[in-house]
Design an enzyme around this catalytic site. Structure first.
Site, short mmCIF file in Angstrom:
data_model
loop_
_atom_site.label_atom_id
_atom_site.label_comp_id
_atom_site.label_asym_id
_atom_site.label_seq_id
_atom_site.Cartn_x
_atom_site.Cartn_y
_atom_site.Cartn_z
CG HIS A 293 110.41 107.39 -36.34
ND1 HIS A 293 111.48 106.54 -36.30
CD2 HIS A 293 110.74 108.40 -35.49
CE1 HIS A 293 112.42 107.04 -35.50
NE2 HIS A 293 111.99 108.17 -35.00
NE ARG A 398 112.13 111.85 -31.58
CZ ARG A 398 111.22 112.02 -30.62
NH1 ARG A 398 110.31 112.96 -30.73
NH2 ARG A 398 111.21 111.23 -29.56
NE ARG A 434 117.54 112.67 -32.22
CZ ARG A 434 116.54 111.85 -31.89
NH1 ARG A 434 116.46 111.37 -30.65
NH2 ARG A 434 115.62 111.52 -32.75
CD GLU A 530 119.04 108.10 -27.14
OE1 GLU A 530 117.81 108.13 -27.12
OE2 GLU A 530 119.70 108.63 -28.05
CG ASN A 553 110.84 107.49 -26.30
OD1 ASN A 553 110.11 107.55 -25.33
ND2 ASN A 553 110.84 108.39 -27.26
CG ASP A 554 116.31 104.84 -28.25
OD1 ASP A 554 115.85 103.78 -28.72
OD2 ASP A 554 116.49 105.86 -28.92
NE ARG A 564 111.73 103.99 -29.92
CZ ARG A 564 112.33 105.16 -29.97
NH1 ARG A 564 113.60 105.26 -29.57
NH2 ARG A 564 111.70 106.24 -30.32
C1 PEP Z 1 114.26 108.74 -26.80
O1 PEP Z 1 114.86 107.73 -27.17
O2 PEP Z 1 113.65 108.82 -25.71
C2 PEP Z 1 114.22 109.95 -27.63
C3 PEP Z 1 113.81 111.09 -27.17
O3 PEP Z 1 114.61 109.85 -28.93
P1 PEP Z 1 113.84 109.03 -30.08
O4 PEP Z 1 112.47 108.72 -29.58
O5 PEP Z 1 113.84 109.88 -31.29
O6 PEP Z 1 114.72 107.81 -30.22
MG MG Z 2 116.30 107.87 -28.79
#
Ligand code: PEP
Ligand code: MG
Length: 689
Positions: A293, A398, A434, A530, A553-554, A564
């Site tokens: 983040h 987000r 979200r 995800e 990402n997840d 990650r």
């Molecule tokens: C992801 O996981 O790809 C996503 C878009 O959400 P975040 O990066 O906030 O977990």
């Molecule tokens: Mg995510």
């Protein structure tokens, strides 16, 4: 026995670095060596750094050096010479060292926020300030107290400015922390105790601030309540700020005539949010990853950042010349003249200027496939970027960035105002909010910390266990939907059961609002796919919903079991792993079969080469960092979707990430030689170590 009286002539006194040099010289002799302070009677072993530091010998302090042993005279002479050279702190006396230090040094890590910056290093590490005690004469005590009060006033002005900026750019939820800092600063327990200490102990303000600060910290450190114990770090922040303002170091970026580049082992998201962007143009950290983040906030604020540099911090000194090249994923310390020339020639400003005439709406490939390009948004400051970069609305808001911790939830009204502003900024294409994806790296109270937060009470699970929080948010979104098109997406569902439970809460809140006489427009509901269990049941989930979103990402994290945010395993975070590609392909197919839209919103969509593969697997709706939209648009407008399909179908037949990356490199180079310079293909993006 031999002895001599010496005076500390170095500007900073006998502080840690000077003491280390003294220990080095003293330890090369057999004789016992002691230093005595005639004024206080303190005695120190000249071969122990901790012992030397207890002397608190500032500039001008007289010390008696006593040597006893076989080589006492040589030892005495060597130390006398070291004192006369001001402890060798001046690098000019060591030409050899100077040469090695100045050699160009390159380190590689993921460029997580775009840009190229040339500047000077500003090292940042918590609590790294040396503070010394100085005795103040009676006549000067009042002046010392005034100096402290002036530092308090200056700190207050700084904190108020930071708070205002945090409110404006990061939302109210993030600004509360600075309220706490202001309260600490004004607290009599701190200010009165420091002033009393100055007077009673005839101490300089720096030392008094440090002693009182340490006492307060030790009280907090002993508290049983984990939350209160954590406040200790806020006190430490305030103390550091006061010390910086007293000594005039640090926060004013001394001797930095050029743009500052923060170099740190690690940075908290709130620290990034606090940076003074008039000075700080880039960030280089030893840890962190593309999806941490901190990186997301750096992108939101447009601060160039390269992370995951491992032990880079240790090699730098504040003031060193540095280039941060997030495009190449590289930082260059002490760049050579040719390197500087090369970067000056590249003139990164040109691209920014080029980006002023921006297109908007969907992009069309050369074979007429239309692709929507939406924006991922975290902070209110980015709302404007949605239009600026020509996004088709907001594909992912987000919302948890409105908060700092679940215990301090924003009110329904505060959230309603934020979602209304979002809906207005997004325009006719609308925005997808979200539900809070808290837990994991942000969110949980320290006292409830879980062993495996990423596998714990996160996202929809957190909402279902904290229904009041979820209900408040749902009501705020449903009400704000009157101002513009809003949808709701449920994060990290594991299966249909999660989806149904979340839908039930949404339906109940909608009924509650309607029973109060409010008109609630239709708000489409979707889910983030995800985790592997959601991929494997995607058809069933799709049958329950209006749309799906793919969080790549997840999906990479959970499919490959790779944290990650952990740079130690970043070599295993392989976006192009065939298992990830199967998951994406399967989910896209499930949405097609159910005739519902699916938006890919992980960072994969922001990366032009990966975006092409997504199109090849049938994606036609991508959501990304707003600033990346023009680049992705330009690439997609120059390819044929049929070519992308051809490459993707071949990738899906391979067995390892290496094989996929190799194929992508070869195919992309031969099909689109001008679109993908080598550094934009997987090798440069992922095999960084
Ligand atoms: C992801 O996981 O790809 C996503 C878009 O959400 P975040 O990066 O906030 O977990
Ligand atoms: Mg995510």
């Amino acid at each position: 026995m031999a002895e001599r009286t010496l005076e500390v002539t170095s500007r900073l006194g006998l502080h840690a670095r000077a003491a280390a040099n003294l220990v080095r010289v003293a330890s090369s002799f057999q004789s016992k060596l002691t230093l005595q302070r005639p004024d206080s009677g303190l005695v120190a072993d000249a071969k122990s750094i901790l012992s030397i530091l207890t002397l608190a010998a500032t500039h001008g302090t007289a010390l008696k050096l006593v040597a006893t042993g076989d080589d006492e005279n040589e030892a005495l002479e060597a130390i006398v010479r070291l004192f006369s050279r001001a402890f060798d702190e001046n690098e000019k006396v060591e030409p050899q060292r100077l040469l090695t230090v100045r050699q160009e040094l390159r380190a590689r890590g993921p460029g997580v926020s775009d840009g190229i910056v040339m500047g000077r290093v500003l090292r940042l590490q918590k609590g790294a300030r040396d503070v010394y005690r100085a005795e103040i004469s009676d006549g000067d005590l009042e002046r010392e107290r005034r100096r402290f009060r002036a530092a308090v006033r200056l700190s207050r002005r700084q904190l108020e400015a930071i708070k205002q900026r945090a409110e404006k750019e990061l939302g109210r939820g993030h600004a509360y922390i600075f309220d706490a800092h202001l309260l600490f600063l004004e607290d009599a327990k701190l200010t009165r105790d420091v002033e009393d200490f100055i007077v009673n102990e005839r101490s300089n303000a720096e030392w008094a601030t440090k002693v009182v600060g340490d006492r307060l910290l030790s009280i907090y450190a002993q508290m049983n309540d984990e939350y209160l114990r954590e406040r200790g770090s806020d006190i430490e922040d305030v103390i550091q700020r006061l010390l910086a303002n007293l000594t005039g170091e640090g926060l004013k970026y001394p001797n930095l005539s050029e743009d500052a580049v923060i170099v740190a082992p690690d940075l908290l998201p709130s620290t990034v949010a606090e940076l003074d962007l008039n000075h700080v143009k880039a960030i280089a950290t030893d840890s962190g990853g593309w999806t941490s983040h901190m990186a997301i906030i750096a992108r939101g604020l447009g601060v160039t950042a390269v992370v995951g540099l491992r032990d880079f911090y240790q090699r730098t000194r504040t003031g060193d010349r540095i280039i941060v090249d997030a495009r190449e994923g590289e930082v260059i310390l002490h760049p050579a003249a040719e390197t500087i020339e090369h970067y000056e020639f590249m003139n990164p400003q040109r691209e920014v200027e080029r980006a002023t005439t921006l297109e908007s709406g969907p992009v069309t490939t050369r074979d007429s496939v239309k692709i929507a390009l939406r924006a991922n948004v975290e902070l209110p400051a980015e709302f404007q970027a949605v239009r600026k970069f020509g996004a088709c609305g907001v594909g992912l808001f987000r919302s948890e960035f409105l908060l700092t911790r679940p215990g301090l939830m924003n009110s329904e009204q505060e959230q309603y105002e934020a979602y209304t502003a979002l809906a207005e900024a997004a325009g006719q294409d609308g925005a997808i909010v979200r539900l809070f994806d808290v837990g994991g790296e942000i969110g949980n109270e320290a006292s409830e910390r879980e062993r495996n937060p990423a596998l714990g009470l996160r996202a929809v699970r957190f909402g279902l266990r904290n229904k009041d929080v979820m209900r408040t948010q749902v009501r705020a979104v449903l009400r704000a939907a009157a101002a513009g098109r809003l949808s709701l997406v449920v994060p990290m569902v594991a299966d249909v059961a999660d989806v149904k439970a979340a839908k039930r809460v949404i339906a109940e809140e909608s009924d509650t609002l309607k029973s109060r006489g409010e008109t609630i427009p239709h708000v489409p509901i979707g889910a983030m796919i995800e985790v592997p269990s959601a991929v494997l049941t995607a058809e069933k989930i799709a049958a329950e919903l209006d749309f799906l979103e793919l969080g790549t990402n997840d999906l990479v994290q959970y499919t490959l079991a790779v944290d990650r945010g952990n740079d130690k395993v970043s070599d295993w975070f392989r976006t192009l792993h065939p298992a990830v590609l199967y998951g994406i392909n399967r989910t896209l197919q499930a949405a097609r079969d159910a005739s519902i839209p699916i938006i890919v919103c992980g960072e994969m969509a922001s990366t032009p080469a990966y975006a092409v593969l997504l199109i090849g697997m049938g994606a036609n709706d991508l959501s990304m960092i707003p600033a990346m939209i023009p680049r992705v648009r330009s690439v997609l407008s120059q390819i044929k979707a049929a070519d992308a399909r051809d490459v993707a179908s071949r990738c899906l037949k391979l067995a390892t990430a290496d094989e996929v990356e190799e194929l992508v490199r070869e195919e992309f180079k031969s099909r689109w030689p001008d679109l993908f310079p080598p550094n934009t293909l997987p090798k440069a993006l992922e095999n960084l170590q």
